[in-house]
Scaffold this motif. Sequence first.
Motif, PDB file in Angstrom:
ATOM      1  N   PRO A  72      18.918  -4.894   6.408  1.00  0.00           N
ATOM      2  CA  PRO A  72      20.260  -4.824   7.001  1.00  0.00           C
ATOM      3  C   PRO A  72      20.359  -5.525   8.352  1.00  0.00           C
ATOM      4  O   PRO A  72      21.320  -6.253   8.618  1.00  0.00           O
ATOM      5  N   GLY A  73      19.349  -5.350   9.200  1.00  0.00           N
ATOM      6  CA  GLY A  73      19.415  -5.928  10.533  1.00  0.00           C
ATOM      7  C   GLY A  73      19.153  -7.413  10.600  1.00  0.00           C
ATOM      8  O   GLY A  73      19.363  -8.028  11.653  1.00  0.00           O
ATOM      9  N   SER A  74      18.712  -8.017   9.526  1.00  0.00           N
ATOM     10  CA  SER A  74      18.452  -9.458   9.531  1.00  0.00           C
ATOM     11  C   SER A  74      19.621 -10.268   8.981  1.00  0.00           C
ATOM     12  O   SER A  74      19.583 -11.498   9.009  1.00  0.00           O
ATOM     13  N   THR A  75      20.662  -9.573   8.491  1.00  0.00           N
ATOM     14  CA  THR A  75      21.782 -10.299   7.874  1.00  0.00           C
ATOM     15  C   THR A  75      22.569 -11.121   8.893  1.00  0.00           C
ATOM     16  O   THR A  75      22.930 -12.269   8.625  1.00  0.00           O
ATOM     17  N   GLY A  76      22.845 -10.527  10.062  1.00  0.00           N
ATOM     18  CA  GLY A  76      23.568 -11.273  11.094  1.00  0.00           C
ATOM     19  C   GLY A  76      22.797 -12.479  11.582  1.00  0.00           C
ATOM     20  O   GLY A  76      23.335 -13.603  11.627  1.00  0.00           O
ATOM     21  N   PRO A  77      21.522 -12.320  11.957  1.00  0.00           N
ATOM     22  CA  PRO A  77      20.734 -13.486  12.345  1.00  0.00           C
ATOM     23  C   PRO A  77      20.610 -14.530  11.224  1.00  0.00           C
ATOM     24  O   PRO A  77      20.552 -15.732  11.501  1.00  0.00           O
ATOM     25  N   PHE A  78      20.557 -14.059   9.964  1.00  0.00           N
ATOM     26  CA  PHE A  78      20.504 -15.000   8.837  1.00  0.00           C
ATOM     27  C   PHE A  78      21.751 -15.883   8.841  1.00  0.00           C
ATOM     28  O   PHE A  78      21.657 -17.110   8.701  1.00  0.00           O
ATOM     29  N   LEU A  79      22.916 -15.262   8.999  1.00  0.00           N
ATOM     30  CA  LEU A  79      24.163 -16.044   9.031  1.00  0.00           C
ATOM     31  C   LEU A  79      24.150 -17.015  10.208  1.00  0.00           C
ATOM     32  O   LEU A  79      24.561 -18.177  10.071  1.00  0.00           O
ATOM     33  N   ALA A 107      17.322  -4.525  14.426  1.00  0.00           N
ATOM     34  CA  ALA A 107      16.707  -3.371  15.080  1.00  0.00           C
ATOM     35  C   ALA A 107      15.885  -3.788  16.286  1.00  0.00           C
ATOM     36  O   ALA A 107      15.773  -3.029  17.251  1.00  0.00           O
ATOM     37  N   ASP A 108      15.320  -4.989  16.247  1.00  0.00           N
ATOM     38  CA  ASP A 108      14.496  -5.452  17.355  1.00  0.00           C
ATOM     39  C   ASP A 108      14.406  -6.978  17.319  1.00  0.00           C
ATOM     40  O   ASP A 108      14.970  -7.632  16.425  1.00  0.00           O
ATOM     41  N   ALA A 109      13.688  -7.534  18.293  1.00  0.00           N
ATOM     42  CA  ALA A 109      13.576  -8.991  18.396  1.00  0.00           C
ATOM     43  C   ALA A 109      12.868  -9.594  17.195  1.00  0.00           C
ATOM     44  O   ALA A 109      13.194 -10.708  16.762  1.00  0.00           O
ATOM     45  N   ALA A 110      11.912  -8.873  16.639  1.00  0.00           N
ATOM     46  CA  ALA A 110      11.175  -9.399  15.484  1.00  0.00           C
ATOM     47  C   ALA A 110      12.092  -9.550  14.278  1.00  0.00           C
ATOM     48  O   ALA A 110      12.038 -10.559  13.562  1.00  0.00           O
ATOM     49  N   GLU A 111      12.930  -8.548  14.023  1.00  0.00           N
ATOM     50  CA  GLU A 111      13.850  -8.630  12.894  1.00  0.00           C
ATOM     51  C   GLU A 111      14.874  -9.731  13.137  1.00  0.00           C
ATOM     52  O   GLU A 111      15.256 -10.456  12.204  1.00  0.00           O
ATOM     53  N   ASP A 112      15.310  -9.878  14.385  1.00  0.00           N
ATOM     54  CA  ASP A 112      16.252 -10.932  14.728  1.00  0.00           C
ATOM     55  C   ASP A 112      15.639 -12.300  14.444  1.00  0.00           C
ATOM     56  O   ASP A 112      16.261 -13.155  13.802  1.00  0.00           O
ATOM     57  N   ALA A 113      14.423 -12.526  14.913  1.00  0.00           N
ATOM     58  CA  ALA A 113      13.762 -13.817  14.723  1.00  0.00           C
ATOM     59  C   ALA A 113      13.502 -14.105  13.247  1.00  0.00           C
ATOM     60  O   ALA A 113      13.674 -15.245  12.782  1.00  0.00           O
ATOM     61  N   ALA A 114      13.104 -13.075  12.490  1.00  0.00           N
ATOM     62  CA  ALA A 114      12.824 -13.269  11.071  1.00  0.00           C
ATOM     63  C   ALA A 114      14.084 -13.630  10.300  1.00  0.00           C
ATOM     64  O   ALA A 114      14.083 -14.540   9.462  1.00  0.00           O
ATOM     65  N   GLY A 115      15.177 -12.926  10.584  1.00  0.00           N
ATOM     66  CA  GLY A 115      16.434 -13.225   9.908  1.00  0.00           C
ATOM     67  C   GLY A 115      16.934 -14.614  10.239  1.00  0.00           C
ATOM     68  O   GLY A 115      17.412 -15.349   9.357  1.00  0.00           O
TER      69      GLY A 115
END
Length: 327
Positions: free
Chosen positions: A251-258, A208-216
Amino acid sequence: RVRPRALPTDPSAKRPPMPDAHRPATLIALDWGTSSLRAYLLDDAGGVRDHRESPHGIRALPEGGFPAAFAEAVHGWPEALPVLMSGMIGARSGWREAPYAEIGPQGVGPEELAADLTDIADLTGRPAWIVPGVAARGPSGPDVMRGEETQVVGAGLSGGTVALPGTHSKWVEIREGRIAGFRTSMTGELYAALSRHTILADTLSPPADAAEDAAGFAEGLAAARALEAPGDLLGAFFSIRARALFAELSPGSTGPFLSGLLIGAEIAANAGADSGPVRLIANAALAARYATALTAWGRESQTLPPDIAAAGLHALARAARLTGDAT
């Protein structure tokens, strides 16, 4: 103890020098890959006098094929200038296959690459050559690269490790001004395959945003660091779905997690031998990902310009005496 970090990028470091209007153009350099074609008109000091980019990589050719793409790339530039190309243009599926230069006990340097250029003047109607790829043979089998060797030459061949993240990431070891060895990781391609063609395709969502991306991404790196054996990575892929089902991942952190899981596994496999900064050659976004991951592994990094292939082609042209005295 100094905390590992990404070293600031020097905008002038290893970048081709600024062109001088009084210097003559001496070389046309083509960085011709699978999905794109970059063309440079260089002066005798390696300064970029003109630059063009095209989507006509070897798998996206225009009507008329290789000759048409080449003609478009060099249109209007002096026909007498030598043209030096690197990348997938020299692959078996390229315009003409350029044999690999084999890494021997002493490695491979600019001299060997310059001596093994493949002449394609009969295809272009003007003086033109293709830089060879590089092959390595080790206990786990052979490995190859095309184009990355030219970028590494452009980076200056100072000792240490150069990483070239991408679809097929390369980790190149430099010793005494020569390419001593390298390893390939199919990180980018594996991410694309897992996210589009497996059960994870129904699980992954954009952040959803940069924070969720970084956390994932950080969680993915932590999961990679927790792997006790290489085979555990296979189970870690499926754990993404389970984590999402139990709301342990948004949901939005799954891609960055991978992404973090894959990049972390790549770094764990390749970044342990050398203690110095890892020099990164990639676009800004991808280089930032790897710099963050390297910091998590206690390694410093420095990002080099992504168009460094022009500097490498200029150096190889001079070594081959296509443009004057060898450096």
